[in-house]
Design a protein around this motif. Structure first.
Motif, PDB file in Angstrom:
ATOM      1  N   GLU A  16       0.832  -1.202   0.000  1.00 56.38           N
ATOM      2  CA  GLU A  16       0.000   0.000   0.000  1.00 56.38           C
ATOM      3  C   GLU A  16       0.872   1.260   0.000  1.00 56.38           C
ATOM      4  OE1 GLU A  16      -3.853   1.728  -0.020  1.00 56.38           O
ATOM      5  OE2 GLU A  16      -3.300  -0.373  -0.153  1.00 56.38           O
ATOM      6  N   VAL A  17       2.064   1.173   0.592  1.00 58.19           N
ATOM      7  CA  VAL A  17       2.928   2.343   0.720  1.00 58.19           C
ATOM      8  C   VAL A  17       4.320   2.128   0.122  1.00 58.19           C
ATOM      9  CG1 VAL A  17       1.738   3.288   2.732  1.00 58.19           C
ATOM     10  CG2 VAL A  17       3.614   1.683   3.055  1.00 58.19           C
ATOM     11  N   MET A  18       4.465   1.098  -0.714  1.00 60.82           N
ATOM     12  CA  MET A  18       5.769   0.830  -1.316  1.00 60.82           C
ATOM     13  C   MET A  18       5.601   0.260  -2.720  1.00 60.82           C
ATOM     14  SD  MET A  18       8.977  -1.414   0.079  1.00 60.82           S
ATOM     15  CE  MET A  18       8.764  -0.705   1.688  1.00 60.82           C
ATOM     16  N   GLU A  19       6.460   0.730  -3.625  1.00 56.29           N
ATOM     17  CA  GLU A  19       6.480   0.229  -4.998  1.00 56.29           C
ATOM     18  C   GLU A  19       7.928  -0.086  -5.339  1.00 56.29           C
ATOM     19  OE1 GLU A  19       3.600   0.563  -7.803  1.00 56.29           O
ATOM     20  OE2 GLU A  19       4.910  -1.148  -7.971  1.00 56.29           O
ATOM     21  N   LEU A  20       8.163  -1.223  -5.963  1.00 57.98           N
ATOM     22  CA  LEU A  20       9.501  -1.634  -6.373  1.00 57.98           C
ATOM     23  C   LEU A  20       9.579  -1.605  -7.891  1.00 57.98           C
ATOM     24  CD1 LEU A  20       9.914  -4.744  -4.025  1.00 57.98           C
ATOM     25  CD2 LEU A  20      10.474  -2.356  -3.538  1.00 57.98           C
ATOM     26  N   LYS A  21      10.605  -0.968  -8.414  1.00 63.73           N
ATOM     27  CA  LYS A  21      10.808  -0.860  -9.857  1.00 63.73           C
ATOM     28  C   LYS A  21      12.236  -1.294 -10.184  1.00 63.73           C
ATOM     29  CE  LYS A  21       6.958   1.258 -11.039  1.00 63.73           C
ATOM     30  NZ  LYS A  21       5.991   0.541 -11.813  1.00 63.73           N
ATOM     31  N   PRO A  22      12.415  -2.098 -11.225  1.00 69.18           N
ATOM     32  CA  PRO A  22      13.777  -2.500 -11.591  1.00 69.18           C
ATOM     33  C   PRO A  22      14.568  -1.380 -12.270  1.00 69.18           C
ATOM     34  CG  PRO A  22      12.187  -3.464 -13.103  1.00 69.18           C
ATOM     35  CD  PRO A  22      11.402  -2.772 -12.031  1.00 69.18           C
ATOM     36  N   SER A  23      13.865  -0.420 -12.916  1.00 71.43           N
ATOM     37  CA  SER A  23      14.561   0.640 -13.650  1.00 71.43           C
ATOM     38  C   SER A  23      13.654   1.866 -13.796  1.00 71.43           C
ATOM     39  CB  SER A  23      14.965   0.130 -15.037  1.00 71.43           C
ATOM     40  OG  SER A  23      13.813  -0.022 -15.842  1.00 71.43           O
ATOM     41  N   PHE A  24      14.197   2.877 -14.453  1.00 73.92           N
ATOM     42  CA  PHE A  24      13.438   4.089 -14.759  1.00 73.92           C
ATOM     43  C   PHE A  24      12.763   4.005 -16.124  1.00 73.92           C
ATOM     44  CE2 PHE A  24      16.528   5.851 -11.690  1.00 73.92           C
ATOM     45  CZ  PHE A  24      15.657   6.527 -10.844  1.00 73.92           C
ATOM     46  N   ASN A  25      12.759   2.841 -16.757  1.00 69.77           N
ATOM     47  CA  ASN A  25      12.237   2.709 -18.113  1.00 69.77           C
ATOM     48  C   ASN A  25      10.801   3.182 -18.263  1.00 69.77           C
ATOM     49  OD1 ASN A  25      14.638   1.749 -19.056  1.00 69.77           O
ATOM     50  ND2 ASN A  25      14.023  -0.391 -19.072  1.00 69.77           N
ATOM     51  N   ASP A  26       9.938   2.897 -17.304  1.00 71.74           N
ATOM     52  CA  ASP A  26       8.534   3.309 -17.397  1.00 71.74           C
ATOM     53  C   ASP A  26       8.303   4.502 -16.472  1.00 71.74           C
ATOM     54  OD1 ASP A  26       5.845   3.570 -17.797  1.00 71.74           O
ATOM     55  OD2 ASP A  26       5.333   1.515 -17.231  1.00 71.74           O
ATOM     56  N   ILE A  27       8.733   5.673 -16.940  1.00 73.39           N
ATOM     57  CA  ILE A  27       8.652   6.877 -16.122  1.00 73.39           C
ATOM     58  C   ILE A  27       7.208   7.264 -15.845  1.00 73.39           C
ATOM     59  CG2 ILE A  27       8.752   8.607 -17.948  1.00 73.39           C
ATOM     60  CD1 ILE A  27      10.902   8.676 -14.789  1.00 73.39           C
ATOM     61  N   ASP A  28       6.290   6.951 -16.768  1.00 77.24           N
ATOM     62  CA  ASP A  28       4.875   7.255 -16.538  1.00 77.24           C
ATOM     63  C   ASP A  28       4.314   6.440 -15.373  1.00 77.24           C
ATOM     64  OD1 ASP A  28       4.537   9.284 -18.380  1.00 77.24           O
ATOM     65  OD2 ASP A  28       3.897   7.938 -19.986  1.00 77.24           O
ATOM     66  N   ALA A  29       4.750   5.198 -15.211  1.00 75.51           N
ATOM     67  CA  ALA A  29       4.303   4.382 -14.072  1.00 75.51           C
ATOM     68  C   ALA A  29       4.773   5.008 -12.762  1.00 75.51           C
ATOM     69  CB  ALA A  29       4.817   2.953 -14.200  1.00 75.51           C
ATOM     70  N   ILE A  30       5.964   5.561 -12.756  1.00 72.01           N
ATOM     71  CA  ILE A  30       6.465   6.232 -11.560  1.00 72.01           C
ATOM     72  C   ILE A  30       5.633   7.490 -11.291  1.00 72.01           C
ATOM     73  CG2 ILE A  30       8.460   7.421 -10.529  1.00 72.01           C
ATOM     74  CD1 ILE A  30      10.241   5.395 -12.073  1.00 72.01           C
ATOM     75  N   GLY A  31       5.298   8.236 -12.327  1.00 70.13           N
ATOM     76  CA  GLY A  31       4.457   9.421 -12.176  1.00 70.13           C
ATOM     77  C   GLY A  31       3.086   9.088 -11.610  1.00 70.13           C
TER      78      GLY A  31
END
Length: 125
Positions: A16-31
């Motif tokens: 609920e309060v944490m997201e794990l990403k392997p890279s910055f490739n999908d910058i829209d998902a981070i946004g």
């Protein structure tokens, strides 16, 4: 933040309060995640960890903090983020990037779509 702190955070993953990403490739998902965290309770986005929480590291340019600040300003209203780089493999220049997103006030949108975080998933409202 120290390297050991990552393991403490990740071993008790509350999606609920944490997201794990392997890279910055999908910058829209981070946004979208920044907007969703700002709407709900805040949270942390770790870039350079796989879905299991295993550190793999990511190459970060010198301006990654500026890029995350710019991305946080792309949410409406602008979100508040703090970006920390933690060394993973300094010989290969790999880092873990921790983006701490503060809880905001109200509903936040990214690219015109409002988001909230429920059950570890970003949901458009």
């Amino acid at each position: 933040m120290e390297y050991q702190d990552i393991f403490e955070d990740v071993k008790n993953i509350e999606r609920e309060v944490m997201e794990l990403k392997p890279s910055f490739n999908d910058i829209d998902a981070i946004g979208k995640t920044i907007a969703a965290f700002s709407t709900k309770r805040g949270g942390k986005i770790y870039v350079g960890l796989d879905d299991s929480g295993i550190p793999i590291g990511v190459r970060c340019s010198d301006n990654v903090k500026d890029r995350m600040t710019t991305l946080s300003r792309a949410t409406i209203p602008p979100s508040t983020v703090h970006t920390h780089l933690i060394g993973h493999d300094t010989k290969r220049e790999l880092y873990i990037c921790c983006i701490k997103v503060e809880k905001g006030s109200g509903v936040y949108s990214y690219k015109g779509v409002p988001y909230e975080r429920r059950d570890g998933v970003n949901h458009p409202l």
